[in-house]
Write a protein that holds these residues in place. Structure first.
Motif, PDB file in Angstrom:
ATOM      1  N   GLU A 152       4.948   1.734  11.866  1.00 25.59           N
ATOM      2  CA  GLU A 152       5.979   0.874  12.442  1.00 25.59           C
ATOM      3  C   GLU A 152       7.294   0.984  11.673  1.00 25.59           C
ATOM      4  OE1 GLU A 152       5.846  -1.350  15.191  1.00 25.59           O
ATOM      5  OE2 GLU A 152       4.159  -0.053  15.613  1.00 25.59           O
ATOM      6  N   PHE A 188       0.866  -1.177   0.000  1.00 26.83           N
ATOM      7  CA  PHE A 188       0.000   0.000   0.000  1.00 26.83           C
ATOM      8  C   PHE A 188       0.902   1.226   0.000  1.00 26.83           C
ATOM      9  CE2 PHE A 188      -2.892  -3.140   1.910  1.00 26.83           C
ATOM     10  CZ  PHE A 188      -3.951  -2.990   1.035  1.00 26.83           C
ATOM     11  N   PRO A 189       0.505   2.272  -0.752  1.00 25.67           N
ATOM     12  CA  PRO A 189       1.380   3.441  -0.864  1.00 25.67           C
ATOM     13  C   PRO A 189       1.788   3.979   0.501  1.00 25.67           C
ATOM     14  CG  PRO A 189      -0.507   3.646  -2.330  1.00 25.67           C
ATOM     15  CD  PRO A 189      -0.741   2.439  -1.501  1.00 25.67           C
ATOM     16  N   GLN A 190       3.047   4.383   0.595  1.00 24.68           N
ATOM     17  CA  GLN A 190       3.618   4.987   1.805  1.00 24.68           C
ATOM     18  C   GLN A 190       3.648   4.042   3.002  1.00 24.68           C
ATOM     19  OE1 GLN A 190       1.164   8.614   1.930  1.00 24.68           O
ATOM     20  NE2 GLN A 190       3.108   9.684   1.812  1.00 24.68           N
ATOM     21  N   THR A 191       3.545   2.772   2.745  1.00 27.08           N
ATOM     22  CA  THR A 191       3.639   1.816   3.853  1.00 27.08           C
ATOM     23  C   THR A 191       4.486   0.627   3.404  1.00 27.08           C
ATOM     24  OG1 THR A 191       1.816   0.384   3.190  1.00 27.08           O
ATOM     25  CG2 THR A 191       1.225   2.310   4.451  1.00 27.08           C
ATOM     26  N   MET A 196       3.166  -2.240   4.227  1.00 29.77           N
ATOM     27  CA  MET A 196       2.107  -3.232   4.428  1.00 29.77           C
ATOM     28  C   MET A 196       1.756  -3.834   3.074  1.00 29.77           C
ATOM     29  SD  MET A 196      -1.620  -2.453   5.987  1.00 29.77           S
ATOM     30  CE  MET A 196      -2.967  -3.599   5.838  1.00 29.77           C
ATOM     31  N   PRO A 197       1.922  -5.149   2.927  1.00 27.94           N
ATOM     32  CA  PRO A 197       1.668  -5.733   1.610  1.00 27.94           C
ATOM     33  C   PRO A 197       0.190  -5.670   1.229  1.00 27.94           C
ATOM     34  CG  PRO A 197       2.151  -7.444   3.213  1.00 27.94           C
ATOM     35  CD  PRO A 197       2.341  -6.138   3.919  1.00 27.94           C
ATOM     36  N   ALA A 198      -0.054  -5.207   0.015  1.00 25.39           N
ATOM     37  CA  ALA A 198      -1.425  -5.196  -0.505  1.00 25.39           C
ATOM     38  C   ALA A 198      -1.716  -6.520  -1.195  1.00 25.39           C
ATOM     39  CB  ALA A 198      -1.596  -4.043  -1.485  1.00 25.39           C
ATOM     40  N   MET A 199      -0.660  -7.163  -1.670  1.00 30.48           N
ATOM     41  CA  MET A 199      -0.821  -8.433  -2.376  1.00 30.48           C
ATOM     42  C   MET A 199       0.521  -9.120  -2.426  1.00 30.48           C
ATOM     43  SD  MET A 199      -0.151 -10.059  -5.466  1.00 30.48           S
ATOM     44  CE  MET A 199       0.436  -8.782  -6.537  1.00 30.48           C
TER      45      MET A 199
END
Lengths: 508, 551
Positions: free
Chosen positions: B340, B206-209, B211-214
């Motif tokens: 994080e 996800f943009p600016q993270t 965190m995996p979107a896929m």
């Protein structure tokens, strides 16, 4: 007289109109910055409206959605424009009581937090007892970084695959005219804010919002419905519905105590109004997130409250169980207050992690939460049973005793059974859909993960409740107590497991 | 017949326990407590070992399954089958004792009420002045069906312990593996009989993270005597391979392995194609044209273009000279916490702490990136020596539209004289790499670089290692079917309203007695019955007609 005969729809319309109308006390800057309310901002992986960005950040830092007499958006823009003041102002809300004692105040500034002597002291605390101090200090650290990076987080430059803060543009070799245009307009707005020139600020805000929207269009960046996003935050439907539930609970109680069943319909009308508001909120979140609004504790909590109101209202309307309406209204108001004040609740719409990106999320979570709603109502009826039973309100007493206004013990026992008879099949279907999802995602329908096991425990307890009714002497008080045990299991499965027992469902 | 032969099995002093609801409740309570204890153990594998997969827990489940089966048989024999048999009640006092009941003047016949009830969906039987009507009596079967569904689930789960298999396979990008680690206490690798290759691993954030979107693994199946085939494995989207279901479980970066993105253009290709490769891997660049790209597994990989798997051209990843690129510039460098993760950003657009990220593309064993600082205190803080390669940012010029920089570099064994690069942001610059890199290149077997194809290194990144879960359980369809049966039973049991109506026409007294029995206690007769009574009463013959009939 119309208000007396048709209170429900009118109440709803008046409430909606009052809530949706802009505040008359909006200051010059609030008006000037209105174009930014629907401007897209990339915030932690999610595109939000400027209004939502400002409210989320301000409430994360200060615990409130307004600061120094300014609404969220003017406050955040002012803080972004005034770097030094931002570091000096006591913005950071400290929750941990012992940290409040250490700093001498519940609000501190970045400068205070970063002061070398305080910092050394805090690091010493972590060294001495990390389990006790790490999380509270990390929370303050995070808020401090939020303040420091407020302008860096303001990612409004839409590009392919990334969003940048206007501050990053000068350092980017691949910045083009569109990027630079947004950066320049942002600087104009910042200058206007520094000069406290609302008129120039209004023009700069209008141009900045226009440039950002134009850039998103030019680069084919897909945006969510930002008007809806801003409307949702302005309306704040869940908080408003809490008031309606509270009023409905008062009217229901009055109707039951005074033994005027017709008055209970006014409570029912308010219950419907609150439910309608909740549906607006849930619908808005569903559209904005493009998924069922049940992906975190806050969303699932509000959905479960809506389910409880639906079932309670349904039992009142169809089976004339007014106590179910009272239970839905009372618990709805209490749970909604909890949803907005408990520290574990996060009301922001967050991006969905890959494990949850499945249509099974809708079927599994929505079904199981609806069963929790039914069990919450059953809990309320059981409490009423025990209050009447143990509180000296036997049916044989004259006038039914102190709690004579409550239905008879037999009736309460029967209501309890009927509500559990709705919840139990829903829980079963919820567990089965969860097993099918687990089979799809992990390759096995059941793995004794704590969440899975505790949902099975809840199912077993309610199976005992239902089956024990066939055994002599296990109706009535014992049934009510078992029902309370069942609801305790529901609460532990729903919240306790996520907080205490690590497992594959830790994100729930 | 003696009494013993007449006694049903659930009344037997020994076997009766299997049919007892009390025993069933005790078993449910024991399972509940045991499950609670099981959740106190962590991790899950330990809980499974200590509680859930133990013989006594399985025995509890089996005992419950037997109890439910017996109880279902008892329910069929005592409740579901007799439920359809009409039972009549005669006598006003019997009706008065039953709740709810109704009594009203009635001049018609039993059949009048029977007809009115039949028209409302009741099944009606009459005997003389008495009648019995019922509706939804087959809801008794609901509990039987749901319990049998549950038994099927429990038995399937019991048998699954013997037939189900599960394990994990971990494959770095571009590599193959034919072994899995089975789930259990002492995992020993088990040969699958085929090899799985992680051809590619893709993840989006996800943009600016971070965190995996896929995240998705593209796997190929290597099996002797069978053509190569494969597919994608993603979270919530499994792939079926030779009796195994492949599920995407997790991934991590492998700091010791790199992934190279090569852009190939020219030749038969109408437009450039970018292919990601690991050393030793061969991947299609254009499958339709039979064109593939290969990266050798040497210490310093070289590329090859293959046509129909025959090498047609090859060369080094890039030139032999030292080349660097200015990637990113932060005028006021700062590291911030975002959620994080730590992110690099600028505090302002003023050049308070200029920092430049450069990527060394060639002239080294492996490409790498490095932040360089202009401020002396920052230079001291940062370790600007990477892989024996020292660099220094000497000048920053932000006056122009694009910032320009002067970078000094000291390649290994290059002596004190630096290689000077002058470059703008986003630009690459090349210089002689010095003797060590040149020697290394010369030592390599020369591959013909001339040819129709142009191959260029676009970027490198750490390679990923993907972890897939393999499962095989032929009983899963049975479990799902049993769950469906269980839900069907619950819908029948809880969703269908059950009612029994008994009535008696006392013709001499001209009175109708009606009594109802419902699934849920009620204070009055249901609306359909009340309407039927009213209809039958309204259709009574007039006194004149009655007189005529009697005449």
């Amino acid at each position: 007289m119309m208000t007396l005969t048709r209170p429900g729809p009118l109440c709803l319309m008046v409430t909606m109109a009052l809530l949706a109308a802009p505040s008359a006390a909006a200051d010059d800057w609030a008006r000037a910055l209105r174009p930014l309310e629907t401007m897209p901002v990339q915030d932690y992986g999610y595109i939000r409206s400027g209004l939502t960005f400002a409210e989320n950040h301000l409430s994360a830092i200060t615990g409130k959605t307004a600061w120094d007499g300014r609404a969220a958006l003017p406050a955040v823009m002012w803080l972004m424009a005034h770097d030094e003041a931002r570091m000096r102002e006591p913005l950071i809300k400290i929750i941990h009581p012992e940290l409040v004692d250490i700093f001498g105040d519940s609000r501190i500034s970045v400068e205070q937090y970063r002061a070398p002597e305080d910092r050394a002291g805090l690091m010493g605390l972590i060294d001495r007892d990390p389990r006790r101090w790490l999380d509270p200090i990390r929370e303050v650290e995070l808020k401090t970084v939020y303040v420091e990076q407020l302008d860096a987080d303001f990612a409004i430059v839409p590009r392919h695959g990334e969003w940048l803060s206007p501050l990053e543009i000068p350092g980017r070799p691949d910045a083009d005219a569109i990027d630079r245009d947004i950066a320049v307009r942002y600087v104009h707005l910042r200058d206007a804010l520094r000069a406290d020139d609302a008129e120039a600020g209004a023009e700069a805000a209008r141009r900045l919002a226009g440039a950002v929207h134009a850039a998103a269009r030019a680069r084919s960046v897909e945006l969510p419905n930002l008007r809806l996003d801003a409307f949702y935050h302005r309306l704040d439907p869940f908080k408003q519905s809490a008031w309606l539930y509270f009023l409905a609970a008062m009217i229901y109680t009055g109707a039951l105590v005074s033994r005027r069943p017709r008055v209970a319909w006014f409570g029912f009308a308010l219950l419907c109004a609150g439910f309608a508001l909740q549906c607006i909120g849930l619908g808005a979140r569903w559209i904005l997130a493009d998924r069922a609004p049940v992906s975190n504790l806050y969303e699932s909590f509000t959905y479960a409250i809506a389910g409880m109101v639906l079932l309670g209202g349904g039992f009142h309307a169809v089976q004339r169980i007014r106590l179910a309406g009272l239970g839905a209204a009372l618990l709805g108001a209490i749970f909604m207050v909890l949803a907005h004040n408990a520290p574990i609740m996060d009301s922001q719409i967050r991006p969905l992690m890959p494990a949850l990106q499945s249509s099974w999320l809708t079927y599994h979570v929505m079904t199981i939460l609806l069963s929790y709603s039914a069990f919450a109502l059953s809990f309320f009826i059981s409490v009423c049973y025990l209050v009447k039973d143990l509180g000296g309100g036997s049916d044989a007493a004259e006038g039914g005793g102190r709690f004579g206004w409550l239905p008879s013990l037999d009736a309460l026992d029967e209501y309890n059974y009927r509500i559990i008879a709705v919840g139990f099949p829903l829980l079963t279907v919820g567990i089965i859909t969860g097993a099918v999802w687990a089979g799809t995602a992990w390759g096995r329908p059941w793995g004794f993960d704590p969440k899975e096991t505790w949902s099975a425990i809840t199912w077993l307890v309610y199976a005992i409740v239902l089956h024990s009714r066939f055994l002599a002497g296990w109706k009535g008080r014992r049934g009510a107590i078992l029902s309370l045990v069942g609801f305790a299991c529901v609460l532990f499965t729903y919240i306790g497991v996520s907080l205490l027992l690590p497992g594959l469902h830790s994100y729930v | 017949m003696n009494k013993t032969t007449q006694r049903p099995p659930w009344a037997h002093p020994v076997w009766g326990g299997f049919f007892s609801l009390r025993v069933g409740l005790v078993l449910l309570a024991l399972l509940t407590v045991a499950s609670m204890i099981g959740t106190a153990y962590a991790p899950i594998e330990r809980a499974q070992r200590v509680v859930f997969y133990t013989w006594w827990y399985q025995l509890l489940l089996l005992a419950l399954a037997i109890n439910i089966t017996c109880a279902s048989v008892k329910t069929v024999l005592t409740r579901a089958l007799p439920a359809g048999r009409p039972r009549f009640m005669r006598g006003a006092e019997q009706y008065a004792r039953t709740q709810p009941n109704a009594t009203r003047p009635f001049r018609g016949a039993v059949e009048d009420l029977a007809a009115a009830l039949r028209s409302r969906g009741f099944r009606v039987t009459t005997a003389g002045p008495c009648g019995h009507a019922d509706r939804g009596m087959w809801s008794h079967w609901g509990s039987v069906v749901s319990h049998l569904g549950l038994v099927a689930v429990l038995v399937s789960a019991f048998l699954a312990a013997w037939v189900a298999r599960e394990g994990q396979i971990t494959i770095p990008e571009g590599r193959k593996s034919g072994f899995m680690l089975p789930a259990g206490d002492e995992p020993r690798p088990v040969a699958l009989g085929f090899e799985l290759e992680c051809e590619d691993f893709e993840t989006h954030f996800f943009p600016q993270t971070r965190m995996p979107a896929m995240f998705r693994s593209t796997v190929r199946v290597h099996e002797p005597g069978r053509p190569l085939w494969g597919g994608d494995v993603e979270v919530n989207k499994s792939l079926f391979v030779n009796g195994w279901n492949l599920h995407q479980t997790s991934y991590e970066e492998d700091p010791d392995a790199r992934r190279y993105a090569l852009k190939v253009a020219g030749g038969e290709l109408p437009e450039p194609v970018t292919v990601e490769l690991s050393p030793g891997q061969t991947r299609w660049a254009d499958r339709a044209r039979g064109l593939a790209l290969q990266l050798t597994a040497d210490s310093r990989p070289a590329w090859r273009v293959l046509h129909e798997m025959q090498v047609v051209q090859g060369g080094e990843l890039s030139g032999t000279g030292l080349s660097i690129r200015a990637d990113r510039f932060e005028p006021d460098f700062a590291i911030a916490l975002q959620g994080e993760r730590r992110v690099i950003t600028s505090r302002s657009d003023q050049p308070n702490n200029p920092a430049l990220r450069v990527t060394v593309l060639s002239g080294v064993r492996e490409p790498f990136s490095q932040w360089l600082f202009l401020r002396e205190d920052m230079k001291a803080a940062a370790h600007m020596m990477a892989r024996g390669f020292r660099m220094d940012l000497r000048e920053v010029d932000t006056e122009g539209a694009v910032p320009r920089f002067v970078v000094h570099a000291w390649p290994p064994a290059a002596g004190d004289e630096p290689v000077v690069f002058e470059l703008a942001l986003g630009e690459s610059a090349e210089a002689d790499a010095g003797p060590s890199a040149a020697e290394e290149t010369a030592a390599r077997p020369a591959a013909p670089a001339d040819g129709p194809y142009r191959v260029e290194l676009v970027e490198t990144r750490p390679a990923y290692v993907t972890t897939l879960t393999l499962t095989s359980n032929p009983l899963i369809p049975v479990v799902y079917a049993a769950c469906a049966v269980m839900v069907l039973g619950l819908v029948i049991a809880f969703g269908i309203e059950r009612r029994e109506i008994r009535f008696f026409v006392d013709e001499p007294a001209g009175v109708l007695h009606v009594a109802g029995a419902y699934k849920h206690p009620r204070e009055a007769l249901d609306r359909a019955t009340q309407a039927a009574i009213e209809e039958a009463a309204a259709a009574q013959p007039t006194p004149a007609l009655q007189e005529a009939r009697s005449a």
